[in-house]
Design a protein around this motif. Structure first.
Motif, PDB file in Angstrom:
ATOM      1  N   UNK A  99      -6.372  55.341  18.151  1.00 13.60           N
ATOM      2  CA  UNK A  99      -7.178  56.483  17.707  1.00 13.60           C
ATOM      3  C   UNK A  99      -6.493  57.217  16.560  1.00 13.60           C
ATOM      4  N   UNK A 100      -5.193  57.414  16.673  1.00 15.11           N
ATOM      5  CA  UNK A 100      -4.445  58.078  15.603  1.00 15.11           C
ATOM      6  C   UNK A 100      -4.475  57.236  14.339  1.00 15.11           C
ATOM      7  N   UNK A 101      -4.346  55.927  14.485  1.00 14.46           N
ATOM      8  CA  UNK A 101      -4.394  55.015  13.341  1.00 14.46           C
ATOM      9  C   UNK A 101      -5.731  55.143  12.614  1.00 14.46           C
ATOM     10  N   UNK A 120      -8.460  59.684   6.956  1.00  6.86           N
ATOM     11  CA  UNK A 120      -7.977  60.822   6.175  1.00  6.86           C
ATOM     12  C   UNK A 120      -7.234  60.373   4.911  1.00  6.86           C
ATOM     13  N   UNK A 121      -7.188  59.063   4.675  1.00  8.15           N
ATOM     14  CA  UNK A 121      -6.546  58.554   3.479  1.00  8.15           C
ATOM     15  C   UNK A 121      -5.047  58.357   3.596  1.00  8.15           C
ATOM     16  N   UNK A 122      -4.514  58.526   4.785  1.00  8.23           N
ATOM     17  CA  UNK A 122      -3.075  58.364   5.024  1.00  8.23           C
ATOM     18  C   UNK A 122      -2.783  56.920   5.430  1.00  8.23           C
ATOM     19  N   UNK A 123      -2.977  56.007   4.501  1.00  6.13           N
ATOM     20  CA  UNK A 123      -2.919  54.584   4.819  1.00  6.13           C
ATOM     21  C   UNK A 123      -1.510  54.101   5.163  1.00  6.13           C
ATOM     22  N   UNK A 124      -0.491  54.673   4.568  1.00  3.56           N
ATOM     23  CA  UNK A 124       0.883  54.285   4.895  1.00  3.56           C
ATOM     24  C   UNK A 124       1.233  54.625   6.328  1.00  3.56           C
ATOM     25  N   UNK A 125       0.881  55.830   6.740  1.00  8.49           N
ATOM     26  CA  UNK A 125       1.147  56.249   8.115  1.00  8.49           C
ATOM     27  C   UNK A 125       0.292  55.433   9.084  1.00  8.49           C
ATOM     28  N   UNK A 126      -0.941  55.156   8.695  1.00  8.57           N
ATOM     29  CA  UNK A 126      -1.822  54.345   9.542  1.00  8.57           C
ATOM     30  C   UNK A 126      -1.236  52.952   9.738  1.00  8.57           C
ATOM     31  N   UNK A 127      -0.617  52.407   8.707  1.00  7.29           N
ATOM     32  CA  UNK A 127       0.012  51.088   8.832  1.00  7.29           C
ATOM     33  C   UNK A 127       1.174  51.135   9.819  1.00  7.29           C
ATOM     34  N   UNK A 128       1.928  52.223   9.799  1.00  7.88           N
ATOM     35  CA  UNK A 128       3.032  52.358  10.770  1.00  7.88           C
ATOM     36  C   UNK A 128       2.492  52.493  12.197  1.00  7.88           C
TER      37      UNK A 128
END
Length: 72
Positions: A31-33, A39-47
């Motif tokens: 869900x966080x991913x 929200x456009x935070x693709x780097x954090x989503x990848x982590x």
């Protein structure tokens, strides 16, 4: 409990409790991913995706009976 299981002695949780805890972590991390990607935070989503992979490995270990806590 979110990963607190790694600080408990092995056998502190039943197999069902352990698997449910890991599954809850998988769900919340997915869900966080999704939210981060939207929200456009693709780097954090990848982590977060990497964290999901770790949780899935953990669930596989629990299913095989080879899971053990990391810090206990």
């Amino acid at each position: 409990m979110s990963s607190a299981r790694h600080f408990l002695a092995r056998g502190s949780l039943s197999d069902t409790e352990l698997k449910n805890d890991i599954q809850a972590d998988i769900t919340s991390t997915r869900n966080a991913q999704r939210d981060l990607a939207q929200a456009g935070q693709h780097g954090v989503a990848a982590r977060m995706s990497e964290a999901v992979d770790e949780h899935l490995d953990e669930l596989n270990d629990a299913n095989r009976g080879t899971w053990k806590p990391r810090h206990a």
